[in-house]
Design an enzyme around this catalytic site. Structure first.
Site, PDB file in Angstrom:
ATOM      1  N   HIS A 172       0.814  -1.226   0.000  1.00  0.00           N
ATOM      2  CA  HIS A 172       0.000   0.000   0.000  1.00  0.00           C
ATOM      3  C   HIS A 172       0.849   1.278   0.000  1.00  0.00           C
ATOM      4  O   HIS A 172       0.712   2.137   0.858  1.00  0.00           O
ATOM      5  CB  HIS A 172      -0.940   0.015   1.207  1.00  0.00           C
ATOM      6  N   TYR A 291     -11.317  11.127   4.344  1.00  0.00           N
ATOM      7  CA  TYR A 291     -12.024  10.096   3.581  1.00  0.00           C
ATOM      8  C   TYR A 291     -12.320   8.842   4.406  1.00  0.00           C
ATOM      9  O   TYR A 291     -12.751   7.833   3.866  1.00  0.00           O
ATOM     10  CB  TYR A 291     -11.250   9.811   2.285  1.00  0.00           C
TER      11      TYR A 291
END
Length: 488
Positions: A172, A291
């Site tokens: 990631h 987010y």
């Protein structure tokens, strides 16, 4: 050369283009689906092969395709007509060991080859911050570097480091790099795969914001799970948002692994992001926006996701990680939080792929031991925008996202104000992992970079590591033909 696909693969492509598989539900009714362009309206061919994990693919101002090779540590220019490849640079410093490490994003200076002295190309890559200790993985970091292009030699050189010491890991790392209409650099960073697999005792820091002392010391350790915004010299823009009372490179936060960034014609910034097992996201990025990750995956709907914070368990090192999908299997010492229990404001996605009910069966035997390939997500790896005046009927003002888990491009038709998604279509299925896409100057031709290795869906819907076109550039060209209405 043309594709050499079996009849079963061709049938799978045709069926996928003519039918959109909706795999779940959301808090609002599903958007209407677009009339698909039929397969016979596109031709397909392989432009070139032999690339070492192509990652970023862009059309340069010299009408050549430029590609970063994640594992190859190099930037290669490709003739879009012949497939002939020319190496522009190899960067020996690039760290390549894990699947998300290597030479990643690339962006062109707006004045590249415009007769100015700014023949610059910007790149992002991972490196070993302690190269002399014999352990490449004890302190992996990322940096953004400016290179200068020599038009006469057709090579890149003269590296200038803009920012270094950016957190990186074995998973990631995000890595997408774009220059916005404001002529600033935007750089996406994931949260390094914390709280899962072999890093299940590492905390997710996507919500952590830097202190003033950290920024003044150029300690960027809080940049995990963020989208950064910086001047072309790497400095912090004067109008960046102030978050937690501190101004830094951070433009938005609460991200899991945003691998795609693109600016729309009105300057809006869109991102695509990997979800945990469900709820891959298409997001409209706002300055200072949160987010939601890891407290929210997709919508705040308490569906098929809880935040199990393994890293906060006092006995984490003695526990065996049990996965992401079975709340009942989480050890009692691991704190668990539902989405609705987290009450902070966050920015909802424009679209999820896909939101499913709590009763969804995640252990699909079709994929065997590689069960995660069958889970309701697509692993979006990049996003581009199709122009409003493009020649393909109905495509104007659409986002195009490549995906890894099923070797397809998803088209998201934006609403009139470009702040919502009206409908969705699925295109160009092959047994590959699609990493990035570049739209040709004619707006009819689509160049797609494929991963060298990895798992994806096969023609029967199961999992396979036998990719049809590994390390390649595929070309799909719209050849015309009327648009047919599809039965959904």
């Amino acid at each position: 050369m043309r594709f050499t696909l079996s009849s079963s693969i061709l049938l799978a492509i045709l069926l996928a283009i003519l039918a959109w598989p909706v795999a779940g539900c959301g808090p609002t009714p599903s958007a209407p689906q677009a009339a698909a362009i039929p397969l016979e309206s596109f031709s397909g061919r392989v432009l070139t092969t032999g690339l070492e994990a192509p990652w970023e693919l862009s059309f340069g101002p010299d009408d050549m395709l430029w590609v970063t090779e994640r594992e190859g540590r190099r930037i290669t220019r490709i003739d879009p007509a012949t497939g002939e490849m020319t190496e522009a640079i190899t960067i020996d410093e690039v760290l390549v060991d894990q699947q998300h490490q290597g030479l990643l994003g690339m962006a062109f200076d707006p004045l590249l080859l415009q007769g100015d002295d700014r023949n610059y190309v910007y790149v992002a890559y991972t490196y070993d911050a302690t190269p002399d200790d014999g352990d490449e993985q004890d302190d992996p970091r990322a940096k953004v570097v400016r290179l200068t292009y020599s038009e006469s030699a057709e090579t890149l050189g003269e590296p200038v480091e803009l920012i270094s010491g950016v957190p990186a890991g074995s998973d990631h790392n995000g890595g997408r790099l774009k220059i916005g209409p404001d002529e600033l650099l935007y750089y996406s960073l994931g949260e390094q795969g914390a709280n899962q697999f072999n890093r299940y005792c590492a905390p997710i820091e996507a919500q952590r914001l830097p202190t003033l002392a950290e920024v003044e010391a150029e300690d960027w350790s809080a940049y995990k799970g963020k989208i950064l915004r910086m001047e072309l010299d790497g400095s912090i823009p004067a109008d960046n948002p102030e978050l937690g009372g501190v101004q830094s490179h951070i433009f938005s936060y609460g991200h899991r692994n945003p691998q795609g960034l693109v600016f729309g014609p009105d300057g809006a910034l869109y991102a695509v992001e990997h979800g945990p097992n469900t709820d891959d996201e298409v997001n409209l990025i706002e300055a200072g926006g949160n987010y939601g990750w890891p407290h929210i995956a997709g919508y705040r709907d308490d569906q098929a996701y809880v935040y199990a914070n393994w890293s906060a368990a006092p006995d984490c090192e003695q526990l065996t990680w049990t996965g992401l999908t079975d709340p009942a299997g989480i050890p009692k010492s691991v704190p668990v939080q539902t989405e609705s229990a987290w009450e902070q404001d966050f920015v909802e996605p424009l679209k999820t792929l896909f939101t499913v009910h709590n009763s969804y069966d995640f252990e699909d035997e079709t994929c065997g031991a590689s069960y995660f390939i069958c889970r309701p997500s697509v692993a979006p790896s990049s996003v581009d925008v199709y122009p409003h005046d493009g020649p393909i009927p109905g495509w104007g003002g659409s986002l195009l996202a490549t995906t890894l888990k099923n070797g397809a491009v998803y088209r998201f038709k934006l609403s009139g104000d470009a702040r919502g998604i009206r409908d969705v279509d699925k295109l160009f299925d092959t047994v590959n992992r699609y990493r990035d896409l570049a739209i040709g100057p004619d707006d009819r031709t689509f160049y797609i970079a494929t991963d060298t290795s990895g798992l994806t869906r096969d023609t029967e819907g199961g999992a396979t590591d036998q990719l049809a076109n590994p390390g390649s550039i595929l070309v799909f060209t719209f050849t015309g033909g009327r648009v047919k209405s599809a039965s959904r």
